[in-house]
Design a protein around this motif. Structure first.
Motif, short mmCIF file in Angstrom:
data_model
loop_
_atom_site.label_atom_id
_atom_site.label_comp_id
_atom_site.label_asym_id
_atom_site.label_seq_id
_atom_site.Cartn_x
_atom_site.Cartn_y
_atom_site.Cartn_z
N GLU A 86 56.14 47.07 16.58
CA GLU A 86 54.82 46.66 17.08
C GLU A 86 54.08 45.89 16.00
O GLU A 86 53.97 46.34 14.86
CB GLU A 86 54.01 47.90 17.49
N LEU A 134 53.05 33.02 22.01
CA LEU A 134 53.02 34.02 23.08
C LEU A 134 52.21 33.51 24.28
O LEU A 134 52.61 33.70 25.44
CB LEU A 134 52.42 35.33 22.56
N LEU A 156 53.44 35.39 27.42
CA LEU A 156 53.84 36.72 26.94
C LEU A 156 52.73 37.39 26.16
O LEU A 156 52.94 38.44 25.55
CB LEU A 156 55.09 36.61 26.06
N TRP A 157 51.53 36.82 26.19
CA TRP A 157 50.41 37.35 25.41
C TRP A 157 49.92 38.66 26.01
O TRP A 157 49.83 38.84 27.22
CB TRP A 157 49.28 36.33 25.38
N SER A 158 49.55 39.62 25.14
CA SER A 158 49.00 40.89 25.57
C SER A 158 48.02 41.37 24.51
O SER A 158 48.40 42.03 23.54
CB SER A 158 50.11 41.93 25.78
N THR A 201 48.28 42.68 20.44
CA THR A 201 49.46 43.47 20.12
C THR A 201 50.71 42.79 20.65
O THR A 201 50.73 42.30 21.78
CB THR A 201 49.36 44.88 20.73
N CYS A 202 51.74 42.74 19.83
CA CYS A 202 53.03 42.21 20.25
C CYS A 202 54.09 43.27 20.01
O CYS A 202 54.30 43.71 18.87
CB CYS A 202 53.37 40.93 19.47
N VAL A 203 54.74 43.70 21.08
CA VAL A 203 55.75 44.75 20.99
C VAL A 203 57.12 44.13 21.26
O VAL A 203 57.38 43.59 22.34
CB VAL A 203 55.48 45.88 22.00
N ILE A 236 59.82 41.36 25.11
CA ILE A 236 58.59 41.04 24.39
C ILE A 236 57.42 41.46 25.27
O ILE A 236 57.27 40.95 26.38
CB ILE A 236 58.49 39.54 24.05
N ASN A 237 56.61 42.38 24.77
CA ASN A 237 55.47 42.91 25.54
C ASN A 237 55.89 43.32 26.95
O ASN A 237 55.20 43.05 27.94
CB ASN A 237 54.35 41.88 25.60
#
Length: 550
Positions: A67, A80, A85-87, A90-92, A107-108
């Motif tokens: 993370e 992202l 893929l943006w969240s 935080t990028c998991v 990804i996320n």
């Protein structure tokens, strides 16, 4: 910044959850305890190739979840967003590998190709050591770092834009050149076609009117004769219908006194008489207006024949010719609006000159910065027990200019001044490469965009004063980046703001590696172990405490 790492059934780790802080973190432990597992797990999460034997014995699959804290405005955040893929911030990254070797990446929460993990990882984390995917070895990264150090990042982007404009202008001129003869022929054909069709002065309504006029003129004599016959029959002959109608009305009017029912018939006959008078009036005017115009008919039929001949040549109906005219005129206008070959060639030369003007300035500034950066890194290498080493940044002219400019940028290093510097990518020693990477990162720390740096075996083959220097450099680097370092030197470990210790335990189900955070006395004890080996004396503990309180 790396915030957390979760590892499940990975090599000798059964289950491990770690949280990380900003600044400088050290990772220590006895040889064979599994210190490199952390880096190997991170590498897997960042898209590294899955090696055989990663899945823990007895488990069906291994899983690593990393993370990261990712600002929206950073390069990773923008990537992202562009890839949906943006969240939040935080990028998991999640990687799963089963025993059969099948791998899945996320990804996320969204399933992605492993290549996307690799792409994103270049803006999240750099691993420096012999077991790493190192962006510093990539020509594009070396060029970008030199531009960042030289302050030419904006100029490099301008050069890229100028190159693209030059290529676009070249493509347009090349397209025009290859099609020039065909376009000229088409233009001439369209000019003749538009001229011919416009001369017809034709619309769909005009053609219908011409057809009606031709029919009327062709039968003008018959029309005139028929109108006069009808007029005489209705009102002008001695036995005309109008006179007979009046006689009938007079008879019936006289009989109305005997039977009023006949009144409605009388009224209808009188109304018919009025309408007959109106018809006679119209026929008289019509007959007077008709002329037999043989010359007009011949002219009209000649025009119609011209139109029909043109329509046959284009294989169209006469009423379709106006649409053909509109299409041809539109295409001709488009061709006429295109730049001439001379204008396109001139635009290409102007774009080329604009590119080379900026690219040459970029080359000059890169050359100045390359010398300064090479000297700075060489000096830092000397502090890191590589006193005879030389670092240089070579700028070789490209055979053909490209979007990056006129130069090929390459980081080169020699372990001794008597040797010819070679490409950084061909340095054999992992520890030496790590120290060189440390020297580079130290020099570039103020401009590097990668937030998290990991150093593995950075202290191989050094000790004493040099070890203290390495620790200080890493600590300083931790002021601008998140830094993680696997080390066996207490001088380096003592500099860490966060200390993680790796231990290996054996139990009935096998070997397990555990990583724990050390604070206070536990950290003193670990440093003492690193200083004193098997036997730890009070003196060793005091020395360890002094190192922590440096």
């Amino acid at each position: 910044m790396l915030r957390a790492l979760s590892i499940h059934n990975f090599v000798i780790v059964e289950h491990l959850d770690l949280e990380f802080d900003a600044g400088f973190t050290v990772l220590t432990g006895e040889t064979g305890a599994g210190k490199s597992i952390l880096i190997e797990a991170l590498s897997l999460a960042l898209g590294a190739r899955a090696e055989p034997g990663i899945v823990r014995s007895g488990a069906e699959r291994a899983e690593v979840v990393a993370e990261f804290l990712v600002p929206r405005e950073g390069l990773a955040g923008q990537w992202l967003l562009e890839n949906e893929l943006w969240s939040d911030d935080t990028c998991v990254l999640r990687r799963i590998l089963d025993r059969s070797g099948k791998s899945r990446a996320f990804i996320n929460g969204s399933s992605v190709p492993v290549q996307q993990l690799k792409t994103l990882s270049e803006w999240l984390l750099d691993i420096h050591g012999q077991h790493a995917h190192q962006s510093l070895q990539k020509a594009s990264t070396q060029r970008a770092l030199l531009d960042a150090f030289a302050g030419t990042t904006a100029l490099a982007q301008s050069v890229r834009s100028a190159y693209n404009q030059w290529q676009s202008a070249s493509d347009q001129w090349g397209e025009w050149s290859s099609q020039a003869e065909a376009l000229l022929e088409e233009k001439a054909r369209l000019q003749d076609e538009v001229r011919e069709l416009r001369a017809l002065n034709l619309t769909p309504e005009t053609w219908q009117a011409l057809q009606a006029d031709q029919t009327r003129l062709a039968h003008s004599a018959s029309l005139q004769e028929g109108a006069r016959f009808a007029l005489e029959t209705l009102s002008e002959a001695e036995d005309a219908v109008r006179g007979k109608l009046d006689a009938v009305a007079a008879v019936l009017s006289g009989l109305v006194t005997f039977d009023p029912v006949l009144q409605s018939s009388v009224e209808l006959i009188e109304s018919a008489g009025i309408q007959l008078d109106e018809a006679a009036h119209e026929l008289r005017r019509y007959a007077m207006g008709i002329e037999v115009d043989d010359a007009g008919l011949q002219q009209l039929e000649s025009r119609m024949e011209t139109i029909l001949a043109v329509a046959r040549r284009y294989r169209l109906k006469p009423e379709q010719l106006p649409e053909r005219l509109a299409q041809s005129a539109s295409r001709l206008e488009a061709l006429q609006s295109k730049n001439s070959g001379e204008a396109l060639e001139q635009a290409m030369h102007v774009a080329r000159e604009g590119f080379y003007s900026q690219a040459q300035l970029l080359s000059q500034q890169r050359a100045q910065a390359a010398k300064q950066l090479g000297q700075t890194i060489t000096a830092t290498m000397a502090e890191l027990a590589m006193g005879n080493g030389v670092f240089e940044i070579a700028l070789a002219p490209l055979e053909r200019a490209n979007a990056s400019g006129l130069d090929e940028v390459e980081f080169r290093v020699a372990s001794h001044v008597s040797q010819m510097p070679e490409s950084l990518a061909r340095v054999a020693s992992g520890g030496e490469l790590s120290r060189i990477s440390l020297a580079i990162q130290t020099a570039l720390s103020t401009v590097s965009a990668v937030p998290t740096l990991i150093f593995d075996e950075v202290d191989t083959g050094i000790g004493g004063r040099v070890a203290e220097i390495v620790g200080r450099l890493l600590e300083d680097l931790g002021q601008r980046h998140q830094v993680l370092c696997v080390t066996h030197l207490p001088q380096v470990a003592a500099r860490g703001q966060q200390h993680l210790s790796v231990t290996k335990t054996e139990h009935a189900t096998g070997v397990n590696s555990i990583i724990a955070r050390l604070d206070g006395e536990a950290r003193v004890e670990e440093l003492a172990r690193m200083l004193g080996g098997v036997t730890i004396t009070p003196t060793t503990r005091r020395h360890a405490a002094e190192m922590l309180n440096h």
